[in-house]
Design a protein around this motif. Structure first.
Motif, PDB file in Angstrom:
ATOM      1  N   ILE A  74     -19.890   4.288  82.362  1.00 35.11           N
ATOM      2  CA  ILE A  74     -20.954   3.669  83.164  1.00 35.11           C
ATOM      3  C   ILE A  74     -21.496   4.669  84.185  1.00 35.11           C
ATOM      4  O   ILE A  74     -22.708   4.814  84.349  1.00 35.11           O
ATOM      5  CB  ILE A  74     -20.455   2.375  83.838  1.00 35.11           C
ATOM      6  N   ALA A  75     -20.602   5.393  84.855  1.00 40.77           N
ATOM      7  CA  ALA A  75     -21.026   6.384  85.855  1.00 40.77           C
ATOM      8  C   ALA A  75     -21.928   7.439  85.213  1.00 40.77           C
ATOM      9  O   ALA A  75     -22.977   7.791  85.754  1.00 40.77           O
ATOM     10  CB  ALA A  75     -19.810   7.033  86.500  1.00 40.77           C
ATOM     11  N   ARG A  76     -21.527   7.934  84.056  1.00 36.81           N
ATOM     12  CA  ARG A  76     -22.307   8.986  83.390  1.00 36.81           C
ATOM     13  C   ARG A  76     -23.693   8.472  82.985  1.00 36.81           C
ATOM     14  O   ARG A  76     -24.691   9.154  83.179  1.00 36.81           O
ATOM     15  CB  ARG A  76     -21.561   9.500  82.166  1.00 36.81           C
ATOM     16  N   THR A  77     -23.772   7.243  82.451  1.00 32.68           N
ATOM     17  CA  THR A  77     -25.088   6.734  82.036  1.00 32.68           C
ATOM     18  C   THR A  77     -25.977   6.440  83.243  1.00 32.68           C
ATOM     19  O   THR A  77     -27.191   6.637  83.166  1.00 32.68           O
ATOM     20  CB  THR A  77     -24.972   5.483  81.139  1.00 32.68           C
ATOM     21  N   ILE A  78     -25.389   6.008  84.348  1.00 35.70           N
ATOM     22  CA  ILE A  78     -26.163   5.801  85.578  1.00 35.70           C
ATOM     23  C   ILE A  78     -26.788   7.126  86.023  1.00 35.70           C
ATOM     24  O   ILE A  78     -27.966   7.186  86.381  1.00 35.70           O
ATOM     25  CB  ILE A  78     -25.271   5.213  86.699  1.00 35.70           C
ATOM     26  N   LEU A  79     -25.990   8.193  85.973  1.00 41.15           N
ATOM     27  CA  LEU A  79     -26.495   9.509  86.366  1.00 41.15           C
ATOM     28  C   LEU A  79     -27.512  10.035  85.355  1.00 41.15           C
ATOM     29  O   LEU A  79     -28.531  10.612  85.745  1.00 41.15           O
ATOM     30  CB  LEU A  79     -25.340  10.494  86.535  1.00 41.15           C
ATOM     31  N   ASP A  80     -27.249   9.848  84.061  1.00 44.34           N
ATOM     32  CA  ASP A  80     -28.192  10.291  83.027  1.00 44.34           C
ATOM     33  C   ASP A  80     -29.556   9.640  83.198  1.00 44.34           C
ATOM     34  O   ASP A  80     -30.582  10.267  82.967  1.00 44.34           O
ATOM     35  CB  ASP A  80     -27.659   9.985  81.624  1.00 44.34           C
ATOM     36  N   LYS A  81     -29.565   8.372  83.600  1.00 45.10           N
ATOM     37  CA  LYS A  81     -30.817   7.641  83.780  1.00 45.10           C
ATOM     38  C   LYS A  81     -31.441   7.890  85.159  1.00 45.10           C
ATOM     39  O   LYS A  81     -32.465   7.301  85.487  1.00 45.10           O
ATOM     40  CB  LYS A  81     -30.591   6.142  83.576  1.00 45.10           C
ATOM     41  N   LYS A  82     -30.812   8.751  85.967  1.00 44.81           N
ATOM     42  CA  LYS A  82     -31.307   9.081  87.317  1.00 44.81           C
ATOM     43  C   LYS A  82     -31.430   7.837  88.202  1.00 44.81           C
ATOM     44  O   LYS A  82     -32.327   7.730  89.025  1.00 44.81           O
ATOM     45  CB  LYS A  82     -32.650   9.811  87.265  1.00 44.81           C
ATOM     46  N   LEU A  83     -30.495   6.882  88.007  1.00 46.18           N
ATOM     47  CA  LEU A  83     -30.460   5.693  88.852  1.00 46.18           C
ATOM     48  C   LEU A  83     -29.639   5.938  90.113  1.00 46.18           C
ATOM     49  O   LEU A  83     -29.635   5.102  91.016  1.00 46.18           O
ATOM     50  CB  LEU A  83     -29.889   4.506  88.074  1.00 46.18           C
ATOM     51  N   ALA A  84     -28.935   7.067  90.161  1.00 47.59           N
ATOM     52  CA  ALA A  84     -28.124   7.418  91.326  1.00 47.59           C
ATOM     53  C   ALA A  84     -27.981   8.925  91.377  1.00 47.59           C
ATOM     54  O   ALA A  84     -28.156   9.613  90.368  1.00 47.59           O
ATOM     55  CB  ALA A  84     -26.751   6.760  91.237  1.00 47.59           C
ATOM     56  N   ALA A  85     -27.624   9.423  92.558  1.00 50.09           N
ATOM     57  CA  ALA A  85     -27.383  10.852  92.731  1.00 50.09           C
ATOM     58  C   ALA A  85     -25.902  11.175  92.597  1.00 50.09           C
ATOM     59  O   ALA A  85     -25.542  12.294  92.263  1.00 50.09           O
ATOM     60  CB  ALA A  85     -27.898  11.308  94.094  1.00 50.09           C
ATOM     61  N   CYS A  86     -25.051  10.197  92.855  1.00 49.61           N
ATOM     62  CA  CYS A  86     -23.609  10.431  92.849  1.00 49.61           C
ATOM     63  C   CYS A  86     -22.890   9.117  92.576  1.00 49.61           C
ATOM     64  O   CYS A  86     -23.317   8.058  93.052  1.00 49.61           O
ATOM     65  CB  CYS A  86     -23.182  10.983  94.209  1.00 49.61           C
TER      66      CYS A  86
END
Length: 161
Positions: A74-86
Motif C-alpha cells: 500500500i505504501a509503495r502504490t501511494i508513493l507511485d501515484k504521488k498521493l504522498a511524499a513519505c
C-alpha cells in the motif's frame, strides 16, 4: 447597541423596515457569512507575502494494515501515484476493537502518510479501493507547524491534480 436603536427606532412592535437599516443589516450579514472565506484568503495572502507556513496545508494520514507485506504494498502504490511524499511503516501495533458486537484483538501495522491536505479525499478513496479490510482505518490530522524545508519537500513530492 444604543447607536443601532437611535438609527433604527422600533416601529410599534415591528422591526425596523427603513431602507437604511435594511442595507446596513445586509452588509453585516454578508460580512458574517463570508468571514470564513475572507479569513482563508487573507491567511493565504499572508503566507505568500511573508513566506510563512499556512497551517493545515499538509496532513498526516493514519492507516492500519493487517501485516507488513500489505503495508509495504500500500505504501509503495501511494508513493507511485504521488498521493504522498513519505510513508512511515510502524510495526506491531496491538489493537483492541469492537467488530460485529464482539471485542477483537489483532496485531496491525500502522502507516503514517505525509501528504497535502487537498489529497486526503483522493488518498482515502484509493485506500478503500485496495485495502483488504472491510472498513479500513483511515483518518488524517492537519499539520499545524513544522520544519519549513520538510513541508516544502512534501509539497514538491505530491502530484498536482
Amino acid at each position: 447597541m444604543d447607536w443601532l436603536t437611535q438609527r433604527c427606532p422600533p416601529l410599534a412592535a415591528q422591526s425596523c423596515l427603513r431602507p437604511g437599516c435594511l442595507s446596513w443589516l445586509l452588509v453585516v450579514m454578508a460580512f458574517i457569512l463570508s468571514y470564513p472565506m475572507l479569513r482563508t484568503i487573507s491567511l493565504e495572502l499572508h503566507s505568500v507575502v511573508t513566506g510563512s507556513y499556512l497551517s493545515g496545508t499538509h496532513s498526516v494520514a493514519f492507516v492500519n494494515c493487517p501485516n507488513e507485506q500489505i503495508a509495504k504494498d500500500i505504501a509503495r502504490t501511494i508513493l507511485d501515484k504521488k498521493l504522498a511524499a513519505c510513508v512511515n511503516i510502524l510495526p506491531r501495533a496491538s489493537s483492541l476493537y469492537f467488530w460485529k458486537g464482539e471485542i477483537e484483538e489483532a496485531t496491525e501495522i500502522l502507516l503514517l502518510v505525509k501528504t497535502k491536505t487537498s489529497k486526503i479525499h483522493e488518498l482515502s478513496n484509493y485506500i478503500r479501493s485496495i485495502h483488504p479490510f472491510e472498513i479500513p482505518e483511515l483518518f488524517s490530522l492537519p499539520i499545524d507547524q513544522g520544519n519549513p524545508l520538510y513541508l516544502k519537500w512534501i509539497e514538491e513530492g505530491v502530484a498536482e491534480n
